[in-house]
Design a protein around this motif. Structure first.
Motif, PDB file in Angstrom:
ATOM      1  N   ARG A  13      14.366  17.784  60.574  1.00 20.82           N
ATOM      2  CA  ARG A  13      15.063  17.436  61.814  1.00 20.82           C
ATOM      3  C   ARG A  13      16.573  17.305  61.590  1.00 20.82           C
ATOM      4  O   ARG A  13      17.357  17.580  62.495  1.00 20.82           O
ATOM      5  CB  ARG A  13      14.471  16.185  62.435  1.00 20.82           C
ATOM      6  CG  ARG A  13      14.713  14.916  61.682  1.00 20.82           C
ATOM      7  CD  ARG A  13      14.221  13.701  62.472  1.00 20.82           C
ATOM      8  NE  ARG A  13      14.454  12.497  61.736  1.00 20.82           N
ATOM      9  CZ  ARG A  13      13.540  11.876  61.006  1.00 20.82           C
ATOM     10  NH1 ARG A  13      12.312  12.346  60.941  1.00 20.82           N
ATOM     11  NH2 ARG A  13      13.844  10.779  60.341  1.00 20.82           N
ATOM     12  N   ARG A  16      17.873  20.911  61.513  1.00 22.07           N
ATOM     13  CA  ARG A  16      17.890  21.465  62.870  1.00 22.07           C
ATOM     14  C   ARG A  16      19.036  20.903  63.696  1.00 22.07           C
ATOM     15  O   ARG A  16      19.654  21.621  64.490  1.00 22.07           O
ATOM     16  CB  ARG A  16      16.555  21.195  63.570  1.00 22.07           C
ATOM     17  CG  ARG A  16      15.441  22.093  63.089  1.00 22.07           C
ATOM     18  CD  ARG A  16      14.241  21.964  63.981  1.00 22.07           C
ATOM     19  NE  ARG A  16      14.003  20.566  64.316  1.00 22.07           N
ATOM     20  CZ  ARG A  16      12.851  19.940  64.164  1.00 22.07           C
ATOM     21  NH1 ARG A  16      11.812  20.569  63.701  1.00 22.07           N
ATOM     22  NH2 ARG A  16      12.724  18.668  64.486  1.00 22.07           N
ATOM     23  N   LYS A  17      19.329  19.614  63.513  1.00 22.38           N
ATOM     24  CA  LYS A  17      20.427  18.982  64.244  1.00 22.38           C
ATOM     25  C   LYS A  17      21.765  19.625  63.876  1.00 22.38           C
ATOM     26  O   LYS A  17      22.595  19.905  64.744  1.00 22.38           O
ATOM     27  CB  LYS A  17      20.451  17.483  63.940  1.00 22.38           C
ATOM     28  CG  LYS A  17      21.471  16.704  64.723  1.00 22.38           C
ATOM     29  CD  LYS A  17      21.370  15.226  64.403  1.00 22.38           C
ATOM     30  CE  LYS A  17      22.414  14.425  65.137  1.00 22.38           C
ATOM     31  NZ  LYS A  17      22.381  13.010  64.765  1.00 22.38           N
ATOM     32  N   TYR A  19      22.149  22.683  62.610  1.00 24.21           N
ATOM     33  CA  TYR A  19      22.132  24.049  63.130  1.00 24.21           C
ATOM     34  C   TYR A  19      22.516  24.073  64.607  1.00 24.21           C
ATOM     35  O   TYR A  19      23.266  24.940  65.052  1.00 24.21           O
ATOM     36  CB  TYR A  19      20.739  24.679  62.997  1.00 24.21           C
ATOM     37  CG  TYR A  19      20.295  25.005  61.596  1.00 24.21           C
ATOM     38  CD1 TYR A  19      21.179  25.499  60.646  1.00 24.21           C
ATOM     39  CD2 TYR A  19      18.971  24.835  61.222  1.00 24.21           C
ATOM     40  CE1 TYR A  19      20.764  25.799  59.368  1.00 24.21           C
ATOM     41  CE2 TYR A  19      18.541  25.139  59.949  1.00 24.21           C
ATOM     42  CZ  TYR A  19      19.436  25.627  59.018  1.00 24.21           C
ATOM     43  OH  TYR A  19      19.025  25.922  57.754  1.00 24.21           O
ATOM     44  N   LYS A  20      21.992  23.126  65.361  1.00 23.72           N
ATOM     45  CA  LYS A  20      22.181  23.117  66.818  1.00 23.72           C
ATOM     46  C   LYS A  20      23.577  22.658  67.223  1.00 23.72           C
ATOM     47  O   LYS A  20      24.213  23.261  68.086  1.00 23.72           O
ATOM     48  CB  LYS A  20      21.126  22.209  67.450  1.00 23.72           C
ATOM     49  CG  LYS A  20      21.079  22.271  68.941  1.00 23.72           C
ATOM     50  CD  LYS A  20      19.921  21.448  69.470  1.00 23.72           C
ATOM     51  CE  LYS A  20      19.885  21.512  70.980  1.00 23.72           C
ATOM     52  NZ  LYS A  20      18.805  20.713  71.528  1.00 23.72           N
ATOM     53  N   LYS A  21      24.065  21.591  66.596  1.00 20.08           N
ATOM     54  CA  LYS A  21      25.316  20.977  67.033  1.00 20.08           C
ATOM     55  C   LYS A  21      26.513  21.298  66.151  1.00 20.08           C
ATOM     56  O   LYS A  21      27.650  20.991  66.516  1.00 20.08           O
ATOM     57  CB  LYS A  21      25.149  19.460  67.107  1.00 20.08           C
ATOM     58  CG  LYS A  21      24.130  19.030  68.125  1.00 20.08           C
ATOM     59  CD  LYS A  21      24.020  17.535  68.199  1.00 20.08           C
ATOM     60  CE  LYS A  21      22.988  17.136  69.247  1.00 20.08           C
ATOM     61  NZ  LYS A  21      22.830  15.698  69.338  1.00 20.08           N
ATOM     62  N   TYR A  33      27.282  25.604  57.983  1.00 21.57           N
ATOM     63  CA  TYR A  33      27.264  24.828  59.218  1.00 21.57           C
ATOM     64  C   TYR A  33      27.897  23.474  58.914  1.00 21.57           C
ATOM     65  O   TYR A  33      27.539  22.832  57.926  1.00 21.57           O
ATOM     66  CB  TYR A  33      25.835  24.612  59.710  1.00 21.57           C
ATOM     67  CG  TYR A  33      25.150  25.860  60.205  1.00 21.57           C
ATOM     68  CD1 TYR A  33      25.180  26.212  61.544  1.00 21.57           C
ATOM     69  CD2 TYR A  33      24.446  26.677  59.325  1.00 21.57           C
ATOM     70  CE1 TYR A  33      24.539  27.348  62.004  1.00 21.57           C
ATOM     71  CE2 TYR A  33      23.811  27.824  59.775  1.00 21.57           C
ATOM     72  CZ  TYR A  33      23.862  28.149  61.112  1.00 21.57           C
ATOM     73  OH  TYR A  33      23.231  29.273  61.567  1.00 21.57           O
TER      74      TYR A  33
END
Length: 114
Positions: A13, A16-17, A19-21, A33
């Motif tokens: 998680r 993923r955080k 990657y997303k933000k 990233y």
């Protein structure tokens, strides 16, 4: 009592955080990233896909990235989450190519200053 080493991103998680933000920086061997966090430390996560090669190759690439991060640790700003993703060409990377590649990305992202 379990002691978790600080400075590493391990949970899915958390990856993923970022990657997303996070903001993405791309070079020939690496995708970086970068996302600010609320902590007083800079944490690093490294991802090397099976597309890169066998386990020996993947572990060598991870060792190169970890060593570059360790050597650059004192120059890095605090309070960021970094995720380093190896691209397919990373399989042919040696230490000095990895050093130059990751150093350029860290400079471009303003995590370190040259």
């Amino acid at each position: 009592m379990i002691i978790i080493p600080s400075g590493r991103i391990k949970k899915n998680r958390e990856f993923r955080k970022v990657y997303k933000k996070g903001k993405k920086y791309i070079s020939s061997y690496t995708v970086l990233y970068v996302m600010p966090n609320e902590k007083e430390e800079t944490r690093v996560g490294i991802t090397v896909s099976k597309k890169i090669g066998n386990s020996v190759t993947r572990n060598r690439v991870k060792r190169i990235y970890r060593e570059v991060c360790r050597l650059k640790e004192k120059e890095m700003k605090e309070g960021y989450d970094l995720v380093i993703v190896a691209r397919k060409r990373a399989a042919e990377m040696d230490f000095w190519k990895g050093w130059k590649d990751l150093n350029n990305l860290l400079s471009k992202s303003k995590i370190i200053f040259r």
